[in-house]
Design a protein around this motif. Structure first.
Motif, short mmCIF file in Angstrom:
data_model
loop_
_atom_site.label_atom_id
_atom_site.label_comp_id
_atom_site.label_asym_id
_atom_site.label_seq_id
_atom_site.Cartn_x
_atom_site.Cartn_y
_atom_site.Cartn_z
N UNK A 30 0.85 -1.21 0.00
CA UNK A 30 0.00 0.00 0.00
C UNK A 30 0.88 1.25 0.00
N UNK A 31 1.43 1.54 -1.16
CA UNK A 31 2.39 2.65 -1.24
C UNK A 31 1.80 3.92 -1.86
N UNK A 32 0.51 3.91 -2.16
CA UNK A 32 -0.10 5.08 -2.80
C UNK A 32 0.06 6.35 -1.98
N UNK A 37 -5.56 10.63 -6.66
CA UNK A 37 -7.01 10.42 -6.76
C UNK A 37 -7.43 9.03 -7.25
N UNK A 38 -6.48 8.22 -7.74
CA UNK A 38 -6.85 6.88 -8.21
C UNK A 38 -7.15 5.96 -7.02
N UNK A 39 -7.75 4.81 -7.36
CA UNK A 39 -8.22 3.90 -6.30
C UNK A 39 -7.10 3.41 -5.38
N UNK A 40 -5.93 3.18 -5.97
CA UNK A 40 -4.80 2.66 -5.18
C UNK A 40 -4.49 3.55 -3.96
N UNK A 42 -6.64 5.36 -2.34
CA UNK A 42 -7.74 5.45 -1.36
C UNK A 42 -7.41 4.67 -0.09
N UNK A 43 -6.65 3.57 -0.23
CA UNK A 43 -6.32 2.76 0.94
C UNK A 43 -5.46 3.54 1.92
N UNK A 44 -4.49 4.29 1.40
CA UNK A 44 -3.63 5.04 2.33
C UNK A 44 -4.38 6.23 2.89
N UNK A 45 -5.21 6.85 2.07
CA UNK A 45 -5.97 7.98 2.56
C UNK A 45 -6.89 7.54 3.71
N UNK A 46 -7.54 6.39 3.53
CA UNK A 46 -8.45 5.98 4.60
C UNK A 46 -7.68 5.46 5.82
#
Ligand SMILES: *Cc1c(COP(=O)(O)O)cnc(C)c1O
Length: 388
Positions: A30-32, A37-40, A42-46
């Motif tokens: 999970x390195x995004x 703004x891409x889906x990848x 979203x995991x780090x943002x959340x």
């Protein structure tokens, strides 16, 4: 197997296995970038959002009042410089105590060079600030008060609720450095009545290099780190996602079953204090007898040097410290012990043993078995010791 007993939990703590486990995905797959703004991403943002909620829940704050920083030192710098500059038109007088961590003291000294004036409140023989002294120090132009919640050397807990009440009465901002308090004693920003509060993950089972500043909604404070729009535009820099996840997990674990943990650690502390007092003559306990961090033990042993004591303890497998990790290594006596009124020659010879969650009764017994002999040997070598 060689013994290793870690009794320096006020300097830093080991990362808990659950904390590491929670962090690992954010160091690997999970390195995004949380800002993408891409889906990848979203995991780090959340993940960052979840950690913000965990920190807020642990402190009784709103998630929007939590700002992640690179460490406790940064949180202290931001709170103090940020509030001083944002409120400079109202006044330029700041108040703190003589026993703060250097992250606060050196920031205050810097601001004095920038034209602010600072009052350093004294403490009593046990390290407590007297609320009446704060009341007396307040001036027309006072804009900020910063007093730590618990001292890192002697463990004394300050009467923050009373001090913050005085600040609120005079409409002056109140900041507390709660780096030592989180995970050791209950901390609730509403009950304390503070406007800003600093914390650091590595002091309660989280990773090094991540902290947070609570800023009460509506508090006037400047941006400290100029850059991108992260942290709602108030602290630029791509988020330390793994660190932030570690902080959120660690604060949740550290504040669970706190009462029970406090009782267990306090019992170990009392065993150590009573054991030292019974076995070693001319030992002085520093700090408050009851209003102190559950895990803090701080002694001065007359006629001996703190450094020599640490080396001999290390040889017996015990990791401890003399006062603070930041000052051991320098030969200056502790500013905290001097503020208690101890003479220089005694302020040099202090030993801090800080107990953490992982310590056991066997650890305490080991210290009680080796410490008296070390003290006796060093005293026999000391030209100051009356017995020689
Ligand atoms: C450790 C400590 C700090 C500094 O925190 P870092 O995350 O190491 O920068 C500040 N204040 C107190 C009271 C501390 O114990």
């Amino acid at each position: 197997m060689e013994q290793f007993i870690y009794l320096d939990n006020s300097a830093t703590t080991p990362v808990k296995p659950q904390v590491l486990e929670a962090m690992l995905p954010y160091l690997q797959e999970e390195y995004g970038n949380p800002s993408s703004i891409y889906k990848k991403a979203a995991a780090t943002e959340s993940a960052v959002a979840k950690s913000r909620m965990q920190v807020a829940a642990a402190l009784g704050a709103e998630p929007a009042e939590i700002f992640f920083t690179a460490c406790g030192t940064e949180a202290d710098n931001w709170a103090i410089k940020g509030a001083a500059y944002a409120n400079r038109k109202k006044g330029t007088h700041l108040i703190t105590s003589q026993i703060e961590h250097h992250a606060v003291l050196h920031t205050m000294e810097y601001l004095e060079k920038q034209g602010f004036s600072v009052t350093y409140l004294p403490v009593d023989g046990q390290g407590r600030v007297n609320p009446q002294d704060l009341e007396n120090a307040i001036r027309e132009d006072t804009i900020l008060i910063s007093v730590m919640m618990a001292n890192n050397e002697i463990g004394t807990i300050e009467p923050i609720h009373e001090l913050a009440e005085i600040a609120a009465k005079h409409k002056i901002l109140f900041h507390t450095d709660a780096v030592q308090a989180i995970g050791s004693v209950p901390v609730d920003v509403k009950e304390l009545g503070v406007d800003m509060l600093s914390l650091s993950a590595h002091k309660f089972g989280g990773p090094k290099g991540v902290g947070a500043l609570y800023i009460k909604k509506g508090t006037k404070i400047d941006i400290f780190m100029h850059g991108g729009a992260q942290e709602r535009g108030r602290r630029g820099g791509t988020e330390n996602v793994a660190g932030i996840v570690g902080l959120g997990t660690a604060i949740t674990l550290a504040t669970q079953n706190l009462e029970e943990k406090m009782q267990r650690i306090t019992a170990l502390r009392e065993k150590l204090i009573e054991g030292i007092l019974a076995r070693i003559p001319d030992a002085r306990l520093n700090g408050h007898r009851t209003e102190r961090l559950p895990g803090n033990v701080n002694f001065c042993f007359r006629y001996i040097e703190g450094e020599a004591l640490l080396l001999r303890l290390d040889a017996k497998g015990v990791a401890a410290s003399s006062g603070s990790a930041c000052t051991s290594g320098s030969l200056d006596p502790s500013h905290v012990l001097l503020a208690l009124g101890l003479p220089h020659e005694i302020a040099h010879g202090s030993l801090r043993l800080s107990i953490g969650e992982q310590n056991t009764e066997t650890d305490i017994e080991h210290v009680l078995a080796v410490l008296p002999e070390i003290v006796q040997t060093l005293r026999a070598m000391s030209p100051l010791y009356p017995g020689c």
